[in-house]
Scaffold this motif. Sequence first.
Motif, mmCIF file in Angstrom:
data_model
loop_
_atom_site.group_PDB
_atom_site.id
_atom_site.type_symbol
_atom_site.label_atom_id
_atom_site.label_comp_id
_atom_site.label_asym_id
_atom_site.label_seq_id
_atom_site.Cartn_x
_atom_site.Cartn_y
_atom_site.Cartn_z
ATOM 1 N N TRP A 1 127.359 18.522 -20.012
ATOM 2 C CA TRP A 1 128.546 19.234 -20.491
ATOM 3 C C TRP A 1 129.059 20.155 -19.391
ATOM 4 N N ARG A 2 130.342 20.021 -19.083
ATOM 5 C CA ARG A 2 130.913 20.767 -17.964
ATOM 6 C C ARG A 2 132.211 21.439 -18.377
ATOM 7 N N ILE A 3 132.463 22.578 -17.780
ATOM 8 C CA ILE A 3 133.802 23.167 -17.873
ATOM 9 C C ILE A 3 134.491 22.863 -16.546
ATOM 10 N N VAL A 4 135.696 22.365 -16.656
ATOM 11 C CA VAL A 4 136.405 21.984 -15.436
ATOM 12 C C VAL A 4 137.148 23.194 -14.879
ATOM 13 N N ASP A 5 137.038 23.373 -13.597
ATOM 14 C CA ASP A 5 137.722 24.445 -12.889
ATOM 15 C C ASP A 5 139.226 24.428 -13.200
ATOM 16 N N GLU A 6 139.799 25.599 -13.470
ATOM 17 C CA GLU A 6 141.222 25.661 -13.848
ATOM 18 C C GLU A 6 142.150 25.113 -12.780
ATOM 19 N N LYS A 7 141.803 25.348 -11.541
ATOM 20 C CA LYS A 7 142.670 24.873 -10.457
ATOM 21 C C LYS A 7 142.685 23.343 -10.423
ATOM 22 N N TYR A 8 141.544 22.746 -10.716
ATOM 23 C CA TYR A 8 141.488 21.288 -10.724
ATOM 24 C C TYR A 8 142.304 20.738 -11.892
ATOM 25 N N MET A 9 142.187 21.421 -13.043
ATOM 26 C CA MET A 9 142.976 20.991 -14.207
ATOM 27 C C MET A 9 144.466 21.084 -13.874
ATOM 28 N N ASP A 10 144.822 22.098 -13.121
ATOM 29 C CA ASP A 10 146.216 22.277 -12.731
ATOM 30 C C ASP A 10 146.702 21.095 -11.897
ATOM 31 N N VAL A 11 145.849 20.675 -10.961
ATOM 32 C CA VAL A 11 146.207 19.540 -10.107
ATOM 33 C C VAL A 11 146.434 18.285 -10.947
ATOM 34 N N ILE A 12 145.518 18.047 -11.887
ATOM 35 C CA ILE A 12 145.632 16.838 -12.704
ATOM 36 C C ILE A 12 146.873 16.901 -13.591
ATOM 37 N N LEU A 13 147.106 18.060 -14.195
ATOM 38 C CA LEU A 13 148.268 18.195 -15.079
ATOM 39 C C LEU A 13 149.573 18.001 -14.312
ATOM 40 N N ARG A 14 149.646 18.619 -13.158
ATOM 41 C CA ARG A 14 150.884 18.489 -12.373
ATOM 42 C C ARG A 14 151.128 17.043 -11.964
ATOM 43 N N MET A 15 150.044 16.354 -11.653
ATOM 44 C CA MET A 15 150.169 14.947 -11.268
ATOM 45 C C MET A 15 150.655 14.131 -12.450
ATOM 46 N N LEU A 16 150.158 14.479 -13.632
ATOM 47 C CA LEU A 16 150.592 13.778 -14.830
ATOM 48 C C LEU A 16 152.082 14.021 -15.066
#
Lengths: 385, 136
Positions: free
Chosen positions: A188-203
């Motif tokens: 179980w992991r919490i994903v770093d917010e900055k990484y989530m930002d990268v994925i969301l922006r790409m989406l």
Amino acid sequence: MMEQPHSCCKGAEMLLNLQPTSSVSIQYHPFFGPHDDLVLLELDEKLLSDVLYQRVTLRGQPDEDAVLCTKSKTYSVKFVGTSNSVFLIPPADYSTSHESGGENYNQQVPTASVIKVAPGNMELVEVAPRLDKLKSILSENLYSSDEASTAMGDLYKWDDLINKVQASDDELKAGLQALSAVEIDGYWRIVDEKYMDVILRMLLHNSVLNDWSLDSLVEDKVVSVLESDGFPRKLVYHCLNVYGSRVEEAMDGGVWRLDARRVCVHFARGILREGKRKMESFMEEWLRMIPEEIQPSFDMLEGEVLTEKLGVETWVRALSVSSFPTTPADRFSILFKERAKWEWKDLEPYIRDLNVPGLSSEALLLKYTRRSQPSIDAEPVFSAR
Amino acid sequence: MQIQVKCSCGAEKCPEWAIIELQGVVEVQPSFQHSLQNLQIGLLCRPSSQENYTFTVGYHELTGYKVALKKPMVVLKKIKYMDVERQIDEATSSSSCVELDVVGFIRHKILFKTRPTTLISGPQPTVKEKINAEGA
């Protein structure tokens, strides 16, 4: 059902079924002793079958107070002593680890034997699950874009979390959901917010490129495009889960709708990560970042940002309820450190998630705050006790 | 760490235990302190069809009644054992394991909470009942 006739002349059964005009000799059991390994636990009727059918466990580290967990609730366990003499009488066929020896087959007189004098009993009090620990241990190793090189230290599987966190299974699952945690390779992991930002922006970028509607994103398309951009499949699904929800009505499943509030909160947090901003500057950048299809509104940010008037200027800064402890005493302490006096409309979003079994929010306010009202038509204000 | 609460006798066969509760302390004569096994504490009688009881300990007679507990209790037995297999498992830091076994439940107790009356005749008791300072 009694099998042997002589067993109903002895033990607890004898005592509980004592007939009128009968008597029973109360004796010390052959194995009478302190028996510190025998403990009485008082529980609500509704918990009795959970206990008897082996659906409860005790959880906690050696240095913590144990809690008792059913599938969905957590209870603290407390010892309550008594000054009375409580004689504990087992059924007739009870024996400790020793073998026969104590049987007195020559007994003609009905007897009931006392195995122990109990100093008291354990009691259960329903409590909120202790989930702060979950957040801190999962934050030790955030999943980030350079995962391969940074994955060291402790990672936790479900069974590890059960061992470490004092919460029931259902509460633990809800806690993981609230943290937007994701299970990757069993951990179980919490994903770093900055990484989530990268994925969301790409989406979002791909949505514009491919003319996807944010209200009906086709899962298969989104996943294949982002995977070919180099993002792990698991994380693309996680991104859809964190920022959107499945559209139930879609015929062939796998259609998602982005949630306006979650997307707007995400961008607000990003802007304010470096510090507070003047309202105009914040609004200008925020509106610019939000995709066209989404209608932002400032009250989406309640419980996430605080506005303050400094002189004639209004400033905005990040203050997320999700970063706060879940125990009321700690929560109020932090809130009053942030700001000495709160109006109800500002305070409410920051305490609405507090969960104390048996305490309403009014009771919480009474317990942890001092309420004052400068004048009759002014708003009441809450400060520390 | 997780400790499983078991019921090895099975839920349906879980036996009922009983409690006799007094406001007081039972004292054993010094010469009998070390051979309590099978020593009689007293005689409990149910004189009529009511759930009233008398308990005679030494030269004291107590009167009480059977009452249903407000909340049921279970009797738990702590079992400590050395689990050789688990010693290899790094999730448990110690090699001994604790389990809790439900060995019974309790729904009723026979409660004596009034001052005892003193019986004038009767043999020298080996066990006597002493009233607690705070007794009713």
